[in-house]
Design a protein around this motif. Sequence first.
Motif, PDB file in Angstrom:
ATOM      1  N   ALA A  63       6.223  -7.611 -11.159  1.00 32.02           N
ATOM      2  CA  ALA A  63       6.985  -8.813 -10.854  1.00 32.02           C
ATOM      3  C   ALA A  63       6.802  -9.271  -9.413  1.00 32.02           C
ATOM      4  N   GLY A  64       6.140  -8.452  -8.587  1.00 31.76           N
ATOM      5  CA  GLY A  64       5.927  -8.832  -7.194  1.00 31.76           C
ATOM      6  C   GLY A  64       7.158  -8.676  -6.326  1.00 31.76           C
ATOM      7  N   VAL A  65       8.052  -7.751  -6.694  1.00 30.22           N
ATOM      8  CA  VAL A  65       9.266  -7.521  -5.905  1.00 30.22           C
ATOM      9  C   VAL A  65       8.912  -6.742  -4.638  1.00 30.22           C
ATOM     10  N   ASP A  66       9.478  -7.143  -3.525  1.00 27.37           N
ATOM     11  CA  ASP A  66       9.286  -6.441  -2.260  1.00 27.37           C
ATOM     12  C   ASP A  66      10.138  -5.178  -2.285  1.00 27.37           C
ATOM     13  N   LYS A  67       9.508  -4.036  -2.560  1.00 30.02           N
ATOM     14  CA  LYS A  67      10.276  -2.797  -2.741  1.00 30.02           C
ATOM     15  C   LYS A  67      10.849  -2.288  -1.425  1.00 30.02           C
ATOM     16  N   THR A  68      10.199  -2.592  -0.295  1.00 27.86           N
ATOM     17  CA  THR A  68      10.747  -2.179   0.998  1.00 27.86           C
ATOM     18  C   THR A  68      12.084  -2.856   1.248  1.00 27.86           C
ATOM     19  N   ALA A  69      12.134  -4.162   1.021  1.00 30.65           N
ATOM     20  CA  ALA A  69      13.391  -4.899   1.199  1.00 30.65           C
ATOM     21  C   ALA A  69      14.420  -4.478   0.162  1.00 30.65           C
ATOM     22  N   LEU A  70      13.966  -4.202  -1.059  1.00 35.24           N
ATOM     23  CA  LEU A  70      14.888  -3.774  -2.107  1.00 35.24           C
ATOM     24  C   LEU A  70      15.504  -2.425  -1.763  1.00 35.24           C
ATOM     25  N   ALA A  71      14.701  -1.499  -1.234  1.00 36.52           N
ATOM     26  CA  ALA A  71      15.228  -0.184  -0.854  1.00 36.52           C
ATOM     27  C   ALA A  71      16.289  -0.315   0.231  1.00 36.52           C
ATOM     28  N   SER A  72      16.074  -1.202   1.188  1.00 36.02           N
ATOM     29  CA  SER A  72      17.071  -1.422   2.243  1.00 36.02           C
ATOM     30  C   SER A  72      18.351  -2.006   1.668  1.00 36.02           C
ATOM     31  N   ALA A  73      18.202  -2.940   0.732  1.00 40.18           N
ATOM     32  CA  ALA A  73      19.376  -3.553   0.109  1.00 40.18           C
ATOM     33  C   ALA A  73      20.174  -2.542  -0.710  1.00 40.18           C
ATOM     34  N   LEU A  74      19.493  -1.526  -1.238  1.00 41.23           N
ATOM     35  CA  LEU A  74      20.170  -0.489  -2.021  1.00 41.23           C
ATOM     36  C   LEU A  74      20.796   0.580  -1.142  1.00 41.23           C
ATOM     37  N   GLY A  75      20.547   0.506   0.170  1.00 42.59           N
ATOM     38  CA  GLY A  75      21.100   1.491   1.081  1.00 42.59           C
ATOM     39  C   GLY A  75      20.260   2.733   1.244  1.00 42.59           C
ATOM     40  N   SER A  76      18.990   2.665   0.805  1.00 44.35           N
ATOM     41  CA  SER A  76      18.079   3.813   0.942  1.00 44.35           C
ATOM     42  C   SER A  76      16.777   3.349   1.572  1.00 44.35           C
ATOM     43  N   PRO A  77      16.827   2.875   2.827  1.00 45.22           N
ATOM     44  CA  PRO A  77      15.597   2.374   3.449  1.00 45.22           C
ATOM     45  C   PRO A  77      14.528   3.453   3.523  1.00 45.22           C
ATOM     46  N   ALA A  78      13.291   3.047   3.304  1.00 47.29           N
ATOM     47  CA  ALA A  78      12.184   4.003   3.250  1.00 47.29           C
ATOM     48  C   ALA A  78      11.457   4.041   4.582  1.00 47.29           C
ATOM     49  N   ALA A  79      11.075   5.247   4.963  1.00 49.86           N
ATOM     50  CA  ALA A  79      10.231   5.417   6.145  1.00 49.86           C
ATOM     51  C   ALA A  79       8.770   5.427   5.723  1.00 49.86           C
ATOM     52  N   TYR A  80       8.495   4.824   4.553  1.00 49.75           N
ATOM     53  CA  TYR A  80       7.147   4.827   3.992  1.00 49.75           C
ATOM     54  C   TYR A  80       6.363   3.654   4.551  1.00 49.75           C
ATOM     55  N   GLY A  81       5.075   3.873   4.779  1.00 46.73           N
ATOM     56  CA  GLY A  81       4.214   2.787   5.229  1.00 46.73           C
ATOM     57  C   GLY A  81       3.434   3.169   6.476  1.00 46.73           C
ATOM     58  N   GLN A  82       2.503   2.310   6.824  1.00 47.16           N
ATOM     59  CA  GLN A  82       1.631   2.575   7.966  1.00 47.16           C
ATOM     60  C   GLN A  82       2.304   2.102   9.248  1.00 47.16           C
ATOM     61  N   SER A  83       2.224   2.917  10.303  1.00 48.91           N
ATOM     62  CA  SER A  83       2.817   2.525  11.568  1.00 48.91           C
ATOM     63  C   SER A  83       2.047   1.346  12.163  1.00 48.91           C
ATOM     64  N   GLN A  84       2.731   0.611  13.035  1.00 50.58           N
ATOM     65  CA  GLN A  84       2.087  -0.538  13.656  1.00 50.58           C
ATOM     66  C   GLN A  84       0.896  -0.100  14.498  1.00 50.58           C
ATOM     67  N   PHE A  85       1.010   1.053  15.158  1.00 50.63           N
ATOM     68  CA  PHE A  85      -0.101   1.553  15.966  1.00 50.63           C
ATOM     69  C   PHE A  85      -1.306   1.870  15.090  1.00 50.63           C
ATOM     70  N   ALA A  86      -1.069   2.563  13.958  1.00 50.50           N
ATOM     71  CA  ALA A  86      -2.166   2.904  13.059  1.00 50.50           C
ATOM     72  C   ALA A  86      -2.786   1.644  12.458  1.00 50.50           C
ATOM     73  N   PHE A  87      -1.939   0.659  12.168  1.00 47.93           N
ATOM     74  CA  PHE A  87      -2.439  -0.598  11.608  1.00 47.93           C
ATOM     75  C   PHE A  87      -3.364  -1.301  12.606  1.00 47.93           C
ATOM     76  N   MET A  88      -2.938  -1.362  13.865  1.00 49.68           N
ATOM     77  CA  MET A  88      -3.754  -2.021  14.899  1.00 49.68           C
ATOM     78  C   MET A  88      -5.042  -1.243  15.159  1.00 49.68           C
ATOM     79  N   ARG A  89      -4.951   0.101  15.160  1.00 48.68           N
ATOM     80  CA  ARG A  89      -6.132   0.918  15.371  1.00 48.68           C
ATOM     81  C   ARG A  89      -7.135   0.731  14.233  1.00 48.68           C
ATOM     82  N   GLY A  90      -6.622   0.652  12.997  1.00 44.12           N
ATOM     83  CA  GLY A  90      -7.499   0.436  11.849  1.00 44.12           C
ATOM     84  C   GLY A  90      -8.190  -0.908  11.913  1.00 44.12           C
ATOM     85  N   ASN A  91      -7.453  -1.941  12.286  1.00 35.96           N
ATOM     86  CA  ASN A  91      -8.055  -3.272  12.393  1.00 35.96           C
ATOM     87  C   ASN A  91      -9.113  -3.326  13.491  1.00 35.96           C
ATOM     88  N   ALA A  92      -8.831  -2.648  14.608  1.00 35.18           N
ATOM     89  CA  ALA A  92      -9.793  -2.650  15.714  1.00 35.18           C
ATOM     90  C   ALA A  92     -11.071  -1.924  15.322  1.00 35.18           C
TER      91      ALA A  92
END
Length: 383
Positions: A63-92
């Motif tokens: 359905a294309g639901v944003d699960k990160t935002a949904l997890a926060s709305a449910l009160g269980s925010p996730a620490a899942y995902g790539q850090s901003q530093f790793a994202f920038m390093r990968g792009n570079a």
Amino acid sequence: MSESLDSGPPPQAPNPPTPTTPLRQRLAELRGPAAQPHPLDARALAALAANPGCKRRALLDGAGVDKTALASALGSPAAYGQSQFAFMRGNAFEAKVKADGGKELVRLLGLDSPAEVASVRVPDLSAAGPEGRAARTALALREATATGGWTLLDHPMLALEVAGSPAYLEPDVVVVRPDGRWTVVEIKSFPMIDGSADAAKVGAAARQAAVYVLALERVAALTGGASVAHTVLLVCPKDFSNLPTASVVDVRKQLSVTRRQLARLTRIEDLAAALPEGATFDLERPAEELTAAVESVSAAYAPECLAACELAFHCRDRARESGAVEALGRAVRGELGGLTTVGAVLAAARGGTDHPADDPAVTALRRAAALRADALKEAAGCR
């Protein structure tokens, strides 16, 4: 490098069938009127293929639901995902590999002479929307196969049908070789030290690349004379430098598993039809209503989900509250057979009569409990 592919109108055939209008409307209702569909990428598909029994993730991703935002709305925010530093390093690092018309990548392909480098084609794949880009990519692949020589497709768009809904995937590079073979190139920023990289990271990259290979095979089926390599070229920094190096990774095993697991997914329309009347994942709704909607779709939680799904913390809390043995891991769950809760496991180990004594799981539990009791008695006697 030269560009030889024209920019004629893209063909329509390679795209997967799009969902019917009623299904599109239903999925839009599930997301909420103001929410744009969250794209389903290869990393999410690889995680979905690793847990095909999770109807909750299949529906939310479809359905294309944003699960990160949904997890926060449910009160269980996730620490899942790539850090901003790793994202920038990968792009570079990816930009370095593709700089100067992909000179470093061409070197890794074994093309050294100026004439060979100049003969590599890099077609323009721009088009309107993901459907147009996927069609443009399919046209470029057919043209490159028919023309011969070396062609690099930078960020092509591939289409793959998942549970009856189209997903659009964007690999880093696809190489078309002179013999007509198509090869996926994965560019990652984790290091390759002394010719080898972290096994877990290579495995994750292989599972992601297998999704791209599967999508490429669909295009190849419509293109006579084309073949898709079941090995991918993994490009990483060499040792502790930023110099690109490459390794060939065989993804046949991951491809077989991904193909089989995606085929097992329940179709999105069936999952949506099974929802209670009025259920929605609209983030504007109250948390209690969102929780009820999420809980109305069955999940298949396992500890491995913590590294692959944004809703893992919510599902873990629910599994622990219900005492489900899934919270202990898939291996433990498989060993316990019909014992589905921690309470039932403890009762069986203590000699409860709700389960037959000849059940192998019950026999093993009672034997383990007896050994534990003997060990505790022996330890107490030594004091």
